[in-house]
Scaffold this motif. Sequence first.
Motif, PDB file in Angstrom:
ATOM      1  N   PRO A  31       0.802  -1.232   0.000  1.00 53.26           N
ATOM      2  CA  PRO A  31       0.000   0.000   0.000  1.00 53.26           C
ATOM      3  C   PRO A  31       0.837   1.285   0.000  1.00 53.26           C
ATOM      4  O   PRO A  31       0.386   2.320  -0.478  1.00 53.26           O
ATOM      5  N   ASP A  32       2.062   1.199   0.502  1.00 56.00           N
ATOM      6  CA  ASP A  32       2.925   2.383   0.535  1.00 56.00           C
ATOM      7  C   ASP A  32       3.178   2.966  -0.847  1.00 56.00           C
ATOM      8  O   ASP A  32       3.526   4.135  -0.972  1.00 56.00           O
ATOM      9  N   VAL A  33       3.020   2.146  -1.876  1.00 50.87           N
ATOM     10  CA  VAL A  33       3.263   2.616  -3.238  1.00 50.87           C
ATOM     11  C   VAL A  33       2.391   3.837  -3.560  1.00 50.87           C
ATOM     12  O   VAL A  33       2.776   4.684  -4.360  1.00 50.87           O
ATOM     13  N   LEU A  34       1.246   3.946  -2.907  1.00 49.90           N
ATOM     14  CA  LEU A  34       0.366   5.098  -3.152  1.00 49.90           C
ATOM     15  C   LEU A  34       0.922   6.386  -2.561  1.00 49.90           C
ATOM     16  O   LEU A  34       0.433   7.469  -2.870  1.00 49.90           O
ATOM     17  N   PHE A  35       1.930   6.280  -1.733  1.00 46.85           N
ATOM     18  CA  PHE A  35       2.522   7.466  -1.119  1.00 46.85           C
ATOM     19  C   PHE A  35       3.859   7.853  -1.752  1.00 46.85           C
ATOM     20  O   PHE A  35       4.467   8.843  -1.369  1.00 46.85           O
ATOM     21  N   TYR A  36       4.332   7.061  -2.702  1.00 44.58           N
ATOM     22  CA  TYR A  36       5.567   7.401  -3.400  1.00 44.58           C
ATOM     23  C   TYR A  36       5.330   8.607  -4.297  1.00 44.58           C
ATOM     24  O   TYR A  36       4.260   8.771  -4.856  1.00 44.58           O
ATOM     25  N   LYS A  37       6.337   9.400  -4.454  1.00 48.01           N
ATOM     26  CA  LYS A  37       6.253  10.525  -5.383  1.00 48.01           C
ATOM     27  C   LYS A  37       6.568  10.001  -6.785  1.00 48.01           C
ATOM     28  O   LYS A  37       7.604   9.387  -6.997  1.00 48.01           O
ATOM     29  N   VAL A  38       5.658  10.261  -7.706  1.00 48.77           N
ATOM     30  CA  VAL A  38       5.818   9.756  -9.068  1.00 48.77           C
ATOM     31  C   VAL A  38       7.133  10.217  -9.671  1.00 48.77           C
ATOM     32  O   VAL A  38       7.913   9.417 -10.180  1.00 48.77           O
ATOM     33  N   ASP A  39       7.413  11.513  -9.606  1.00 48.74           N
ATOM     34  CA  ASP A  39       8.590  12.059 -10.280  1.00 48.74           C
ATOM     35  C   ASP A  39       9.902  11.740  -9.569  1.00 48.74           C
ATOM     36  O   ASP A  39      10.957  11.734 -10.192  1.00 48.74           O
ATOM     37  N   LYS A  40       9.862  11.449  -8.277  1.00 55.49           N
ATOM     38  CA  LYS A  40      11.102  11.195  -7.538  1.00 55.49           C
ATOM     39  C   LYS A  40      11.361   9.719  -7.257  1.00 55.49           C
ATOM     40  O   LYS A  40      12.499   9.333  -7.043  1.00 55.49           O
ATOM     41  N   LEU A  42       8.808   6.640  -8.387  1.00 58.05           N
ATOM     42  CA  LEU A  42       8.272   5.673  -9.354  1.00 58.05           C
ATOM     43  C   LEU A  42       8.873   5.818 -10.738  1.00 58.05           C
ATOM     44  O   LEU A  42       9.384   4.852 -11.308  1.00 58.05           O
ATOM     45  N   GLN A  43       8.817   7.008 -11.290  1.00 58.93           N
ATOM     46  CA  GLN A  43       9.278   7.194 -12.674  1.00 58.93           C
ATOM     47  C   GLN A  43      10.758   6.870 -12.850  1.00 58.93           C
ATOM     48  O   GLN A  43      11.113   6.110 -13.752  1.00 58.93           O
ATOM     49  N   PRO A  44      11.662   7.413 -12.017  1.00 59.41           N
ATOM     50  CA  PRO A  44      13.085   7.079 -12.226  1.00 59.41           C
ATOM     51  C   PRO A  44      13.370   5.586 -12.133  1.00 59.41           C
ATOM     52  O   PRO A  44      14.182   5.051 -12.890  1.00 59.41           O
ATOM     53  N   LYS A  45      12.715   4.892 -11.201  1.00 58.26           N
ATOM     54  CA  LYS A  45      12.957   3.459 -11.035  1.00 58.26           C
ATOM     55  C   LYS A  45      12.427   2.674 -12.226  1.00 58.26           C
ATOM     56  O   LYS A  45      13.109   1.794 -12.746  1.00 58.26           O
ATOM     57  N   LEU A  46      11.208   2.991 -12.645  1.00 61.00           N
ATOM     58  CA  LEU A  46      10.650   2.270 -13.795  1.00 61.00           C
ATOM     59  C   LEU A  46      11.456   2.552 -15.054  1.00 61.00           C
ATOM     60  O   LEU A  46      11.680   1.651 -15.862  1.00 61.00           O
ATOM     61  N   VAL A  47      11.929   3.777 -15.206  1.00 55.14           N
ATOM     62  CA  VAL A  47      12.724   4.129 -16.389  1.00 55.14           C
ATOM     63  C   VAL A  47      14.002   3.297 -16.443  1.00 55.14           C
ATOM     64  O   VAL A  47      14.327   2.727 -17.478  1.00 55.14           O
ATOM     65  N   ILE A  48      14.713   3.197 -15.327  1.00 53.36           N
ATOM     66  CA  ILE A  48      15.972   2.435 -15.353  1.00 53.36           C
ATOM     67  C   ILE A  48      15.703   0.962 -15.623  1.00 53.36           C
ATOM     68  O   ILE A  48      16.444   0.298 -16.345  1.00 53.36           O
ATOM     69  N   ASN A  66       8.907  -7.271  -4.819  1.00 48.80           N
ATOM     70  CA  ASN A  66       9.916  -6.376  -4.286  1.00 48.80           C
ATOM     71  C   ASN A  66       9.300  -5.349  -3.357  1.00 48.80           C
ATOM     72  O   ASN A  66       8.510  -4.530  -3.773  1.00 48.80           O
ATOM     73  N   TYR A  67       9.711  -5.389  -2.122  1.00 46.26           N
ATOM     74  CA  TYR A  67       9.181  -4.435  -1.140  1.00 46.26           C
ATOM     75  C   TYR A  67      10.096  -3.228  -0.958  1.00 46.26           C
ATOM     76  O   TYR A  67       9.702  -2.267  -0.335  1.00 46.26           O
ATOM     77  N   GLY A  68      11.312  -3.272  -1.459  1.00 47.88           N
ATOM     78  CA  GLY A  68      12.271  -2.190  -1.253  1.00 47.88           C
ATOM     79  C   GLY A  68      12.367  -1.244  -2.425  1.00 47.88           C
ATOM     80  O   GLY A  68      13.387  -0.631  -2.661  1.00 47.88           O
ATOM     81  N   PHE A  69      11.304  -1.116  -3.149  1.00 52.02           N
ATOM     82  CA  PHE A  69      11.310  -0.334  -4.378  1.00 52.02           C
ATOM     83  C   PHE A  69      11.525   1.144  -4.148  1.00 52.02           C
ATOM     84  O   PHE A  69      11.996   1.838  -5.021  1.00 52.02           O
TER      85      PHE A  69
END
Length: 130
Positions: A31-40, A42-48, A66-69
């Motif tokens: 559920p913490d994924v909903l509190f991640y900042k997209v630009d800081k 989610l996006q950088p991690k998915l891009v790499i 993966n829980y340490g995303f």
Amino acid sequence: MLSSAMWLEINFFQKNGFDNTQINNIVSKSPDVLFYKVDKTLQPKLVILQEIGLSSKDLYKFLMENYGFSGKTMTSNVLLLQRGGLSDEKIRKFILQNPMRITRNRGWIEDVIHRVEKYLGIPRDSGENL
């Protein structure tokens, strides 16, 4: 009720090819994924991960296992492996075999590379180390 920031995360996943069932599974698992900042976060991690060849299906598997995303470790470890001469395909396979490994602390990855070099005689910059 979801905040506007949470809708940004959901929208981000949709734009990156995840369907509603996959998004629901990811959020249910972490559920913490909903509190991640997209630009800081989610996006950088998915891009790499996309740059080294992970497909949408691969990304889904990675996120489900993966829980340490949210940490910076993953990006640092990918760069370490690239600097060590591993091809993106080998890194992709390394991640998909066990997604949690890429988020382990950098010292663990460096130790594995060192042991392979020392005991198996495979130089770290050979591209065959892992």
